[in-house]
Design an enzyme around this catalytic site. Structure first.
Site, PDB file in Angstrom:
ATOM      1  N   GLU A   1      18.609   8.667 -78.378  1.00 42.87           N
ATOM      2  CA  GLU A   1      18.678   9.417 -79.397  1.00 42.87           C
ATOM      3  C   GLU A   1      19.903   8.925 -80.327  1.00 42.87           C
ATOM      4  OE1 GLU A   1      18.051  13.699 -79.623  1.00 42.87           O
ATOM      5  OE2 GLU A   1      16.669  13.591 -77.662  1.00 42.87           O
TER       6      GLU A   1
ATOM      7  N   GLU B   1      19.122  16.184 -72.394  1.00 41.99           N
ATOM      8  CA  GLU B   1      20.353  17.036 -72.773  1.00 41.99           C
ATOM      9  C   GLU B   1      20.435  18.108 -71.741  1.00 41.99           C
ATOM     10  OE1 GLU B   1      20.430  17.518 -76.955  1.00 41.99           O
ATOM     11  OE2 GLU B   1      20.726  15.562 -77.307  1.00 41.99           O
TER      12      GLU B   1
HETATM   13  O1  AHR Z   1      16.307  15.027 -82.199  1.00 40.80           O
HETATM   14  C1  AHR Z   1      16.281  16.199 -82.309  1.00 40.80           C
HETATM   15  C2  AHR Z   1      17.010  17.000 -81.159  1.00 40.80           C
HETATM   16  O2  AHR Z   1      18.435  16.517 -80.972  1.00 40.80           O
HETATM   17  C3  AHR Z   1      16.471  16.648 -80.000  1.00 40.80           C
HETATM   18  O3  AHR Z   1      15.371  17.514 -79.546  1.00 40.80           O
HETATM   19  C4  AHR Z   1      17.473  17.082 -78.879  1.00 40.80           C
HETATM   20  O4  AHR Z   1      17.415  16.156 -77.690  1.00 40.80           O
HETATM   21  C5  AHR Z   1      18.796  16.478 -79.678  1.00 40.80           C
HETATM   22  O5  AHR Z   1      19.766  17.679 -79.889  1.00 40.80           O
END
Ligand code: AHR
Length: 508
Positions: A303, A173
């Site tokens: 994610e 990210e």
């Molecule tokens: O999964 C929780 C968080 O969400 C992770 O650390 C990040 O990559 C995202 O913003």
């Protein structure tokens, strides 16, 4: 009862399903690692301190690949802190989550855990405080056979053979201002390009002779979600810098239930996720044309989940393994979760890796008690059924479902995914009914020849807020239904209001 017709044909395939679509994610965050997968004092702990009860649930879930060690944590992490004798490992502040990291668990422990769980590791390299050098050094530590300082360090730490890690995320990210060492798209694109080149060279690639190692598969960091101001420019710029050197563009997306808004806004998530994937897929194609490449970059959706954001608690600051992001998933969440899985499956032509964020305790399908039991959350079930069953190809579906309006636009009331595993001669059907009324589905699968239903499970009839707890672990679980009669590839299925159904058929 309202009727919906759904049709699929064995010759109309949407794409091949990569088993990696059903991966997950473990971050050094809260109790994901400590008290999650690793708890040396737990009654079920093995000689490495891994909780055997959690390992059994991870295997049951059917996860083939796990991304590690973050997440936001990655951008402040020095992997060298987490290797070598445990008594010499430093305790550090983790600035991503404002906790304390003891480094008792690191790269070597993760590799051992992956072996115990029969899981492929997907490693992240730090592009926040980390450098091209620290990224390449981790590749050397993991993949170089021996005879150099770092490969011999690995051997001295107990791993004689290289780990041969193929999947690597170049940062996490990096478009987010919340990220330690956040960069602009141009800055990150340049840095990721250099990291990719040097990581590959360290792996023996690019030397005009065949590498002793299999080529790395590199994931460049894409948009954190499609509500970022920088989306999709970020993705275009990053890819224009890196296209020929990487294999995947990452994307992330979480959905959240807002009790102040209509339920439809939550139930529309699956169709919204489809649109996000579509835009990123188009961005990849645009860049491919622009840089005149023959190569296909795919999406690593590394994610995704439902996540209800809550304010941090003062008492958790600088704690070791506090209870962070321990969402308890409702039946309502699970209905949306199943729809997100349908979208991933239907997008398998472009999405080749998926990581449910996360695996244990932190926004996870598995919860644990310190020294106590492990629990299957409600979301465990759609994941388990689909991850263990959806093989082969996803099929295009023609559906006549009615629709509803959500904040994302128009969404289908009955949302489906249908997959066909030619080798096994089986078909898997996943159906969400987001309607407040039952739907009768006429499912037409004539081109498969004679079929018989072999498993039919239904998740229905719970209060929308129902959850599984340690006291009531089976409050939200699917129940077996009477198998439908299949005649000439046609069958009638009745979907209760607000329900998820899983049907498996076999070619006779
Ligand atoms: O999964 C929780 C968080 O969400 C992770 O650390 C990040 O990559 C995202 O913003």
């Amino acid at each position: 009862m309202k009727k919906v017709r759904i049709f699929a044909d064995r010759n109309l395939t949407a794409g091949e399903i990569s088993p990696r679509l059903f991966g997950s994610f473990l971050e050094h965050l809260g109790r994901a690692v400590y008290e999650g997968i690793y708890e040396p004092t737990h009654p079920t702990a093995d000689e490495n301190g891994f909780r055997r009860d959690v390992l059994a649930l991870v295997k049951e879930l059917g996860v083939p690949v796990v991304r590690y060690p973050g997440g936001n944590f990655l951008s402040g992490y020095d992997w060298k802190d987490g290797v070598g004798p445990k008594e010499h490992r430093p305790t550090r502040l983790d600035l991503a989550w404002h906790t304390t990291e003891t480094n008792e668990f690191g790269t070597d422990e993760f590799m051992k855990w992956c072996r115990a769980a029969n899981i492929e590791p997907m490693m992240g390299v730090n592009m926040g405080t980390g450098t091209v050098k620290s990224a390449a050094e981790l590749v050397e530590y993991c993949n170089h056979a021996g005879g150099t300082y770092l490969s011999d360090l690995r051997r001295a730490n107990g791993a004689e053979k290289p780990y041969g890690v193929r999947l690597w995320c170049i940062g996490n990210e990096m478009d987010g201002p919340w990220q330690i060492g956040h960069l602009t798209a141009e800055e990150y694109g340049r840095k990721a390009l250099e990291a990719a080149k040097v990581m590959r060279w360290t792996n023996g690639e690019g030397a005009n002779v065949p590498s002793p190692n299999k080529p790395l598969e590199l994931v460049v960091s894409g948009s954190s979600n499609h509500e970022m101001d920088t989306f999709p420019e970020w993705d275009r710029v990053v890819l224009e810098n890196t296209y020929e050197h990487v294999d995947y563009l990452s994307m992330h997306r979480y959905y959240e239930y807002d009790p102040g808004r209509p339920l439809e806004d939550f139930f529309g998530a699956a169709d919204d996720m489809k649109e996000f994937i579509g835009t990123l897929g188009a961005t990849i194609e645009y860049v491919r044309a622009k840089v005149r490449s023959k190569k296909r970059v795919h999406i690593s959706f590394d994610e995704w989940n439902i996540w209800t954001q809550s304010a941090p608690r003062t008492e958790d600051i600088w704690k070791r393994a506090p209870h962070l992001l321990e969402d308890v998933y409702t039946f309502r969440d699970t209905l949306v979760f199943a729809g997100l899985m349908n979208t991933l499956i239907n997008s398998c032509d472009v999405v080749k890796i998926g990581c449910l964020a996360q695996l244990v305790n932190v926004i996870a399908p598995i919860s644990t008690k310190k020294g106590g039991k492990a629990l299957r959350q409600a979301t465990f079930y759609p994941f388990r059924y689909l991850a263990n069953s959806c093989r082969g190809v996803a099929l295009y579906t023609l559906s006549e479902s009615d629709t509803f309006a959500s904040r994302y636009g128009t969404a289908r009331t009955v949302n489906e995914a249908i997959t066909f595993d030619e080798r096994e001669g089986s078909i898997t059907v996943s159906l969400c009914n987001y309607g407040a009324e039952a739907r009768e589905v006429e499912l037409e699968l004539r081109s498969f020849g004679e079929l018989k239903a072999i498993e039919y499970q239904e998740l229905a009839g719970c209060a929308l807020s129902a959850v599984n707890t340690f006291d009531r672990p089976e409050a939200v679980v699917p129940h077996a239904k009477e198998l439908p009669v299949v005649k000439d590839g046609r069958m009638m299925l009745s979907l209760p209001p607000m329900s998820w159904s899983f049907l498996k058929l076999s070619q006779k």
